[in-house]
Write a protein that holds these residues in place. Structure first.
Motif, short mmCIF file in Angstrom:
data_model
loop_
_atom_site.label_atom_id
_atom_site.label_comp_id
_atom_site.label_asym_id
_atom_site.label_seq_id
_atom_site.Cartn_x
_atom_site.Cartn_y
_atom_site.Cartn_z
N ALA A 58 13.67 35.79 -12.88
CA ALA A 58 14.70 34.77 -13.09
C ALA A 58 14.10 33.39 -13.31
CB ALA A 58 15.65 34.74 -11.90
N ARG B 153 19.74 33.40 -16.52
CA ARG B 153 19.33 34.11 -15.30
C ARG B 153 19.97 35.49 -15.25
NH1 ARG B 153 17.49 30.89 -10.54
NH2 ARG B 153 16.49 29.09 -11.48
N VAL C 252 19.51 33.92 -6.83
CA VAL C 252 19.04 33.51 -8.15
C VAL C 252 20.15 32.79 -8.91
CG1 VAL C 252 18.42 34.46 -10.41
CG2 VAL C 252 17.19 35.20 -8.37
N ALA D 57 20.98 28.31 -10.20
CA ALA D 57 21.12 27.89 -11.60
C ALA D 57 21.68 26.47 -11.65
CB ALA D 57 22.01 28.85 -12.37
#
Length: 197
Positions: A76, A84, A134, A138
């Motif tokens: 990622a 991602r 993950v 972002a």
């Protein structure tokens, strides 16, 4: 590690890899330890030197795998939710394709063997938590943690249960493009906004 220890480790790994292939092809119950030893090219007693029972060998196949978090975190790299999502879907699909035999074994054996079902649940939870982390990192995510967690569960479920041959790395993202777009839009559109939650 001494040469002798290395040879023991190598033989143990060979037994695991052979058992994994045979269990996936023929099933756990239909595969004898004698056959595993024969196909691995080792004496039958060596199987029991490393594994007290055939069930212990089965558990080693499922338990001695890299955790999803190791694979997904390194994949990622994008800054946006959409990038991602594409990266984790592709990485997860590649890893599952690489572990196709283990996946077959888990699906086949989990209903009858609680130890396998428990390990599968642990791996699913690890993957889900990692994907949620993950996505939450972002730069364009605006969704709350509950929505991010739900999106992660959907991604992991869809890719994990995908039984279509995966082939090349980019095909997973292409095959799951609609899901990726839907989830990316859901996680990046503010609540109350047109098209938002």
């Amino acid at each position: 590690m001494t040469a002798k220890a290395h040879a023991r480790h190598t033989k143990r790994q060979l037994i695991i890899e052979t058992a994994e292939r045979l269990f996936a092809e023929h099933g756990y119950d239909a595969t004898s330890t004698a056959r595993i030893a024969h196909e691995a090219g080792v004496p039958s007693g060596l199987v029991f030197y490393h594994f007290a029972t055939k069930l212990e060998l089965l558990l080693a196949i499922v338990q001695e795998r890299p955790t999803p978090s190791e694979v997904l975190r390194s994949a990622a790299r994008g800054r946006t939710v959409r990038r991602r999502l594409r990266a984790v879907v592709t990485a997860m699909a590649e890893e599952l394709e690489h572990d196709r035999a283990a996946r077959i074994i888990v699906f086949r054996e989990a209903p009858a063997r609680p130890e396998i079902a428990s390990r599968a649940a642990e791996l699913f939870e690890d993957a889900t938590a990692t994907v949620a982390d993950v996505l939450s990192e972002a730069e364009d995510v605006v969704a709350d943690p509950a929505r991010i967690r739900t999106a992660a569960e959907l991604v992991v479920s869809r890719v994990f249960l995908d039984i279509v041959p995966l082939g090349q790395a980019d095909t997973a993202a292409k095959r799951h493009a609609a899901m990726i777009d839907l989830l990316a839009d859901s996680l990046t559109t503010p609540p109350g906004h047109p098209g938002g939650p």
